[in-house]
Scaffold this active site. Structure first.
Site, PDB file in Angstrom:
ATOM      1  CG  HIS A  94      -2.156   0.678   1.014  1.00 22.40           C
ATOM      2  ND1 HIS A  94      -2.440   1.681  -0.180  1.00 22.40           N
ATOM      3  CD2 HIS A  94      -3.332   0.664   1.766  1.00 22.40           C
ATOM      4  CE1 HIS A  94      -3.542   2.033  -0.033  1.00 22.40           C
ATOM      5  NE2 HIS A  94      -4.320   1.771   1.292  1.00 22.40           N
ATOM      6  NE  ARG A  95       6.453  -0.088   1.680  1.00 15.03           N
ATOM      7  CZ  ARG A  95       7.473  -0.425   1.778  1.00 15.03           C
ATOM      8  NH1 ARG A  95       8.336   0.014   2.325  1.00 15.03           N
ATOM      9  NH2 ARG A  95       7.650  -1.718   1.073  1.00 15.03           N
TER      10      ARG A  95
END
Length: 417
Positions: free
Chosen positions: A390-391
């Site tokens: 999700h980064r």
């Protein structure tokens, strides 16, 4: 001057390697580029070459030893060359580093201790002393607050605890004795087993992947009717069994096509500060060999057809089984495919193979009743689970990417051949 032989860093995530086997002995002559030992890391054996020609003067570590990367594991030089001073200087440097580290850790502990005021400790002790003296009477059982808290935490019926305190009050020692007796009756026999090098390396990498990468998983169920028809049709036309395809072969091709259309999935994070974009489409395939997991990587899939993929998969799996995969054959992937369908697993949440951007979990194909054009019919259905970093990838782009894979599986002919 003697040349240092160091434990190489064979991948971005490698922190240590286990020496599997020295192929030469001390005193043996070696040539630059000659394979002189095997090292195990990231679930794969690597062959390490001599950095220079000469004689293996000294082995610092033996087979089965686990060594941090960049650590000196041996020396190569001229026959009869004295290396005692080199070894002594190296050991002195290591001792100095250890001393500095010990001082830093001691300073951190001192700082933590100073953060807790003595007054708070004293006040806490006084409060506890008062609390122990106060009695609580509940359901005809006399006890104290500390006992009540323990009973609630351990789900203990206080009516079963024998009191020894004054006026039949249940003291802390009473409930502790009760717990000890209960544990004696439920004692479980077990034995300890030290993890081998490859299992220890795997466990460490999985833990780091789970703790360092913020995982998010999206799922989708796919109608596999057309891809199965395509597979069966293709295999019937092949006279050579070597070119017959599996669902996994077709998945690799389709996921590669989807990654071309969604370049963010063909990248990965490095050190939380950079995004590395692969020029070619590189996909890993999780392979279980003797209950050990390894992930060979298919490179430049955008330029390969289904026949190329079938041949390459057979070659990579054969190398994995024989511990012959090279460093560049297990690194550089952007995404991994993990297929547990052959074990009957329907859906699961896979863990990303760091530092990749994601991993696609593939479940079993199962006939189910589904609604098509407002009518109930039976179709071969399969679950896909996409775990992503999700980064690097937001939820919406990941969902669109998974939908792309679903659409290509349900209408595969336009990208397959």
């Amino acid at each position: 001057m003697a040349e240092e032989l160091i434990m190489p860093k064979l991948s971005m995530t490698m922190e240590e390697g286990q020496i599997v086997n020295w192929l030469v002995d001390e005193g043996d002559a070696v040539e630059e580029g000659e394979v002189i030992l095997e090292v195990l890391s990231d679930k794969t054996n690597f062959e390490i070459e001599a950095p220079a020609s000469g004689v293996l003067l000294k082995k610092i570590y033996d087979a089965d030893d686990v060594v941090p990367v960049t650590e000196v594991i041996g020396y190569i030089g001229e026959e009869g060359e004295d290396i005692e001073d080199l070894i002594a200087d190296k050991e002195a440097g290591s001792e100095k580093e250890a001393e500095v580290q010990d001082k830093e850790e001691a300073a951190e502990k001192t700082e933590e201790t100073e953060k807790t005021p003595a007054a708070e400790k004293e006040q806490s002790t006084k409060e506890n002393d008062i609390e122990v003296k106060d009695e609580i009477i509940t359901d005809k059982v006399k006890t104290v607050p500390a006992v009540r808290r323990i009973a609630e935490e351990k789900n203990i019926d206080l009516r079963k605890v024998e009191p020894t305190g004054e006026n039949n009050v249940i003291e802390v020692r009473d409930i502790e004795n009760y717990i000890a007796e209960m544990e004696k009756g439920t004692e479980i026999k077990a034995y300890r087993e030290k993890l081998s090098g490859i299992r220890r390396s795997s466990a460490k990498k999985v833990k780091e992947s789970w703790t360092d990468i913020p995982h998010v998983t999206v799922t989708s169920e796919v109608n596999m009717e057309k891809i199965i028809e395509l597979k069966d049709s293709w295999n019937q036309m092949q006279k050579d069994d070597v070119l017959k395809v599996s669902i996994t072969d077709l998945l690799i091709k389709i996921v590669a096509a989807a990654m071309e259309r969604h370049p963010i999935m063909n990248a990965y994070m490095e050190d939380d500060v950079e995004v590395v974009h692969n020029e070619g489409v590189n996909i890993g395939l999780a392979v279980s060999v003797d209950d050990k997991l390894t992930v060979p990587v298919f490179k430049n899939l955008e330029a390969k057809n289904i026949k190329d993929i079938v041949r390459e998969k057979k070659e990579l799996i054969e190398k994995a089984r024989n511990n012959k995969l090279k460093s560049d054959e297990i690194t550089g992937g952007s995404l991994t495919i993990s297929n547990l369908g052959m074990y009957g697993t329907e859906i699961f949440t896979p863990i990303i193979n760091a530092p990749q951007s994601g991993i696609l979990g593939v479940g079993t194909i199962k006939k189910k009743p589904v609604v098509v054009d407002d009518e109930i019919t039976i179709k071969p259905m399969m679950w896909l689970s996409l775990a992503f970093d999700h980064r690097l990838v937001e939820g919406a782009p990941a969902a669109v990417f998974l939908k792309e894979i679903k659409d290509l599986l349900e209408f595969p002919a336009k990208v397959m051949f």
